[in-house]
Write a protein that holds these residues in place. Structure first.
Motif, PDB file in Angstrom:
ATOM      1  N   SER A 189      16.437   5.474  -6.948  1.00 49.02           N
ATOM      2  CA  SER A 189      15.444   6.540  -7.110  1.00 49.02           C
ATOM      3  C   SER A 189      14.148   6.177  -6.402  1.00 49.02           C
ATOM      4  N   THR A 190      13.722   4.924  -6.566  1.00 53.02           N
ATOM      5  CA  THR A 190      12.493   4.466  -5.906  1.00 53.02           C
ATOM      6  C   THR A 190      12.640   4.510  -4.393  1.00 53.02           C
ATOM      7  N   SER A 191      13.802   4.086  -3.871  1.00 55.03           N
ATOM      8  CA  SER A 191      14.027   4.087  -2.421  1.00 55.03           C
ATOM      9  C   SER A 191      14.038   5.504  -1.863  1.00 55.03           C
ATOM     10  N   LEU A 192      14.654   6.425  -2.596  1.00 51.77           N
ATOM     11  CA  LEU A 192      14.673   7.814  -2.135  1.00 51.77           C
ATOM     12  C   LEU A 192      13.262   8.373  -2.057  1.00 51.77           C
ATOM     13  N   ARG A 193      12.466   8.098  -3.078  1.00 53.55           N
ATOM     14  CA  ARG A 193      11.088   8.602  -3.070  1.00 53.55           C
ATOM     15  C   ARG A 193      10.278   7.945  -1.960  1.00 53.55           C
ATOM     16  N   SER A 194      10.545   6.661  -1.708  1.00 57.85           N
ATOM     17  CA  SER A 194       9.840   5.959  -0.626  1.00 57.85           C
ATOM     18  C   SER A 194      10.256   6.491   0.731  1.00 57.85           C
ATOM     19  N   PHE A 195      11.553   6.772   0.892  1.00 55.51           N
ATOM     20  CA  PHE A 195      12.051   7.244   2.188  1.00 55.51           C
ATOM     21  C   PHE A 195      11.528   8.638   2.522  1.00 55.51           C
ATOM     22  N   SER A 196      11.458   9.504   1.528  1.00 52.92           N
ATOM     23  CA  SER A 196      11.141  10.913   1.779  1.00 52.92           C
ATOM     24  C   SER A 196       9.772  11.293   1.232  1.00 52.92           C
ATOM     25  N   ARG A 197       8.810  10.427   1.425  1.00 48.02           N
ATOM     26  CA  ARG A 197       7.475  10.711   0.915  1.00 48.02           C
ATOM     27  C   ARG A 197       6.895  11.963   1.553  1.00 48.02           C
ATOM     28  N   SER A 198       6.224  12.767   0.766  1.00 47.06           N
ATOM     29  CA  SER A 198       5.609  14.009   1.269  1.00 47.06           C
ATOM     30  C   SER A 198       4.221  13.692   1.810  1.00 47.06           C
ATOM     31  N   ASP A 199       4.188  13.172   3.041  1.00 47.77           N
ATOM     32  CA  ASP A 199       2.905  12.729   3.611  1.00 47.77           C
ATOM     33  C   ASP A 199       2.766  13.257   5.033  1.00 47.77           C
ATOM     34  N   THR A 200       3.126  14.512   5.253  1.00 45.85           N
ATOM     35  CA  THR A 200       3.134  15.062   6.606  1.00 45.85           C
ATOM     36  C   THR A 200       1.747  15.498   7.072  1.00 45.85           C
ATOM     37  N   THR A 201       0.754  15.485   6.185  1.00 49.52           N
ATOM     38  CA  THR A 201      -0.581  15.953   6.559  1.00 49.52           C
ATOM     39  C   THR A 201      -1.507  14.802   6.931  1.00 49.52           C
ATOM     40  N   ASN A 202      -1.564  13.800   6.088  1.00 51.72           N
ATOM     41  CA  ASN A 202      -2.479  12.689   6.305  1.00 51.72           C
ATOM     42  C   ASN A 202      -1.725  11.362   6.341  1.00 51.72           C
ATOM     43  N   LYS A 203      -2.229  10.450   7.156  1.00 56.12           N
ATOM     44  CA  LYS A 203      -1.654   9.112   7.201  1.00 56.12           C
ATOM     45  C   LYS A 203      -2.064   8.334   5.948  1.00 56.12           C
ATOM     46  N   VAL A 204      -1.195   7.407   5.563  1.00 58.33           N
ATOM     47  CA  VAL A 204      -1.494   6.519   4.438  1.00 58.33           C
ATOM     48  C   VAL A 204      -1.116   5.100   4.837  1.00 58.33           C
ATOM     49  N   TYR A 205      -1.675   4.119   4.135  1.00 56.76           N
ATOM     50  CA  TYR A 205      -1.305   2.726   4.399  1.00 56.76           C
ATOM     51  C   TYR A 205       0.024   2.427   3.728  1.00 56.76           C
ATOM     52  N   PHE A 206       0.924   1.797   4.483  1.00 55.94           N
ATOM     53  CA  PHE A 206       2.317   1.705   4.055  1.00 55.94           C
ATOM     54  C   PHE A 206       2.893   0.350   4.439  1.00 55.94           C
ATOM     55  N   ASP A 207       3.774  -0.158   3.566  1.00 55.82           N
ATOM     56  CA  ASP A 207       4.495  -1.408   3.823  1.00 55.82           C
ATOM     57  C   ASP A 207       5.762  -1.080   4.621  1.00 55.82           C
ATOM     58  N   ILE A 208       5.786  -1.496   5.880  1.00 54.45           N
ATOM     59  CA  ILE A 208       6.914  -1.215   6.759  1.00 54.45           C
ATOM     60  C   ILE A 208       8.217  -1.762   6.166  1.00 54.45           C
ATOM     61  N   ASP A 247      14.899 -10.503   9.415  1.00 59.49           N
ATOM     62  CA  ASP A 247      13.947 -11.581   9.704  1.00 59.49           C
ATOM     63  C   ASP A 247      12.554 -10.969   9.668  1.00 59.49           C
ATOM     64  N   TYR A 248      11.988 -10.888   8.485  1.00 64.38           N
ATOM     65  CA  TYR A 248      10.714 -10.220   8.295  1.00 64.38           C
ATOM     66  C   TYR A 248       9.550 -11.183   8.515  1.00 64.38           C
ATOM     67  N   GLY A 249       8.570 -10.733   9.299  1.00 70.35           N
ATOM     68  CA  GLY A 249       7.336 -11.484   9.459  1.00 70.35           C
ATOM     69  C   GLY A 249       6.313 -11.062   8.416  1.00 70.35           C
ATOM     70  N   ASP A 250       5.164 -11.681   8.480  1.00 69.26           N
ATOM     71  CA  ASP A 250       4.072 -11.355   7.553  1.00 69.26           C
ATOM     72  C   ASP A 250       3.285 -10.189   8.156  1.00 69.26           C
ATOM     73  N   LEU A 251       3.523  -8.979   7.657  1.00 69.92           N
ATOM     74  CA  LEU A 251       2.925  -7.784   8.244  1.00 69.92           C
ATOM     75  C   LEU A 251       1.808  -7.230   7.370  1.00 69.92           C
ATOM     76  N   PRO A 252       0.746  -6.738   8.010  1.00 66.27           N
ATOM     77  CA  PRO A 252      -0.262  -5.993   7.246  1.00 66.27           C
ATOM     78  C   PRO A 252       0.242  -4.581   6.976  1.00 66.27           C
ATOM     79  N   LEU A 253      -0.426  -3.872   6.088  1.00 65.03           N
ATOM     80  CA  LEU A 253      -0.095  -2.470   5.867  1.00 65.03           C
ATOM     81  C   LEU A 253      -0.452  -1.657   7.107  1.00 65.03           C
ATOM     82  N   ILE A 254       0.355  -0.645   7.407  1.00 67.07           N
ATOM     83  CA  ILE A 254       0.156   0.193   8.588  1.00 67.07           C
ATOM     84  C   ILE A 254      -0.328   1.576   8.147  1.00 67.07           C
ATOM     85  N   ASN A 255      -1.352   2.094   8.829  1.00 71.97           N
ATOM     86  CA  ASN A 255      -1.820   3.450   8.570  1.00 71.97           C
ATOM     87  C   ASN A 255      -0.917   4.418   9.334  1.00 71.97           C
ATOM     88  N   CYS A 256      -0.053   5.131   8.613  1.00 71.06           N
ATOM     89  CA  CYS A 256       1.002   5.889   9.288  1.00 71.06           C
ATOM     90  C   CYS A 256       1.501   7.029   8.412  1.00 71.06           C
TER      91      CYS A 256
END
Length: 445
Positions: A265-284, A313-322
């Motif tokens: 349930s959490t993954s589905l909500r994360s995958f299909s977030r309703s954010d088509t208007t404004n960018k938000v900071y997100f964990d890739i 092989d995940y690196g140490d990433l900052p949050l992305i505004n996207c």
């Protein structure tokens, strides 16, 4: 159209009498006259002031008329001046020679004034007509060139407008699709979460209650080892000892299942977030993981092949505004294409052959500090992409899949999302038989 029959005439003759007669006759009829007494003098005067026609004597001291004519015709600035030879000879060989070096006509001596005027006027008229035609041809060529440029420009504008329209339609369809999907998933997640919360909350209490009952039962068994036959028979009938061992495991499985449903349930909500208007900071990484969870059923082994292994092989990433849901769609398109490629190449291969060379997807993320760019690399060891296909993979509606299995929109939309929506870069690196790698570069800001 009025065509002039007058102009500047150069008369070249070594006989002063001929010069005088001809010049007077031409001037009386509105002509401007230039005079030269030999070939060298004629060439010098022509280069200084270009006449519209030349009357040229053949027999002259120094260079004769033939050579003078030849020299004038070899010069690009004088080659278009019409030349009429003047001669006392009526030998056809001389006439043929004169015409071959570039003369347009002959006048025989002694001169007949009317004949000279008639021939001069005809050739002036022809010359002026030729110049007028050449000018109009030039204007026509310029007009044609300008028209072709305008048509090409307009064609490019229309092509660009069509491409923009297609891209806009694609964006609108995709936006509406993701919005509808987001609302659907949000509704499903909400409906799942309510009973799930009830189940998860009660499992904790149920586990405590069961443990208490088990402890209480074991206390009875300890304090009253000798029980009535009725109780003993019932214990054997219900397999009490097995029940006491299995019941806690059943409770643990129920907890695991509830956690699994919650993660989906959490993954589905994360995958299909309703954010088509404004960018938000997100964990890739959250987006990639949610995408993999949704595609988990396609990665699992089936009757035709073993499971597709995914190495991260995940690196140490900052949050992305996207726009998270759009980037998740990019991950979905690329990973789903890799799975499709594996399914295609595995046709005709045995299960053991695939096990010896397992299907593998490597996902690598890095943060390039000096460029302030996050890179996501999704690489498979599939069949690879030939050059003639690779150059078209991002084109609108291009697909190599059979009818009903591909729309040709996935990678086109992916590039649009990455490069237009996020000002990043999406490139494909592949060689036939060496797998395919898609590299996404996203600026931090």
């Amino acid at each position: 159209m009025q065509v002039r029959e007058t102009g500047t005439i150069l008369i070249v003759d070594d006989q002063p009498t001929n010069l005088s007669i001809l010049s007077r006759s031409l001037q009386r009829n509105g002509m401007t006259v230039m005079l030269a007494i030999n070939g060298q003098d004629a060439i010098k005067k022509v280069l200084n002031q270009k006449p519209e026609l030349i009357l040229l004597d053949i027999q002259m001291p120094g260079i004769d008329g033939f050579e003078t004519c030849n020299l004038l015709k070899q010069n690009t600035t004088t080659q278009d001046i019409p030349i009429i030879f003047m001669t006392a000879s009526i030998d056809s060989k001389d006439k043929i020679k004169g015409l071959s070096v570039g003369a347009v006509d002959y006048i025989t001596k002694p001169f007949e004034e009317e004949e000279v005027l008639a021939r001069v006027r005809v050739h002036l008229k022809l010359s002026n007509l030729t110049k007028t035609l050449e000018h109009k041809n030039f204007l026509l060529e310029e007009l044609t060139k300008d028209l072709e440029e305008r048509v090409a420009q307009r064609t490019n504008q229309l092509s660009q407008a069509l491409e923009d329209l297609q891209n806009t339609q694609m964006q609108l369809i995709q936006t509406e699709k993701m919005s509808a999907l987001g609302q659907l998933v949000a509704g499903v997640a909400h409906e799942i979460n309510n009973p799930l919360s009830f189940i998860a909350g009660n499992i904790e209490h149920t586990e405590d209650y069961v443990q208490n009952l088990i402890e209480h039962l074991r206390l009875y068994q300890h304090e009253y080892p000798e029980v009535a036959s009725l109780i003993e028979n019932h214990a054997q009938q219900i397999e009490l000892n097995y029940l006491l061992e299995d019941l806690p495991q059943i409770i643990d499985s129920m907890k695991t299942g509830a956690e699994r449903i919650y993660n989906i349930s959490t993954s589905l909500r994360s995958f299909s977030r309703s954010d088509t208007t404004n960018k938000v900071y997100f964990d890739i990484h959250e987006g990639i993981d949610s995408t993999l969870l949704i595609l988990r059923h396609r990665l699992k082994a089936n009757e035709r092949r073993p499971n597709i292994e995914v190495k991260k092989d995940y690196g140490d990433l900052p949050l992305i505004n996207c726009f998270p849901s759009q980037l998740n769609q990019v991950f979905m398109n690329i990973i789903a294409n890799a799975i499709d490629a594996f399914d295609e190449i595995n046709n005709g291969r045995s299960y053991s052959e695939i096990q010896n060379n397992p299907n593998l997807i490597n996902i690598t993320t890095r943060f390039i500090q000096e460029h302030q760019v996050v890179t996501i690399s999704i690489e498979d060891n599939g069949p690879g992409i030939p050059d003639e296909i690779k150059k078209n993979v991002f084109k609108h509606l291009f697909t190599t899949k059979t009818m009903g299995k591909g729309t040709g929109l996935g990678l086109s939309i992916s590039r649009q999302i990455v490069e237009e929506k996020h000002e990043g870069k999406l490139k494909c690196i592949s060689l036939p038989g060496k797998g395919a790698k898609f590299v996404i570069g996203l600026p931090l800001k």
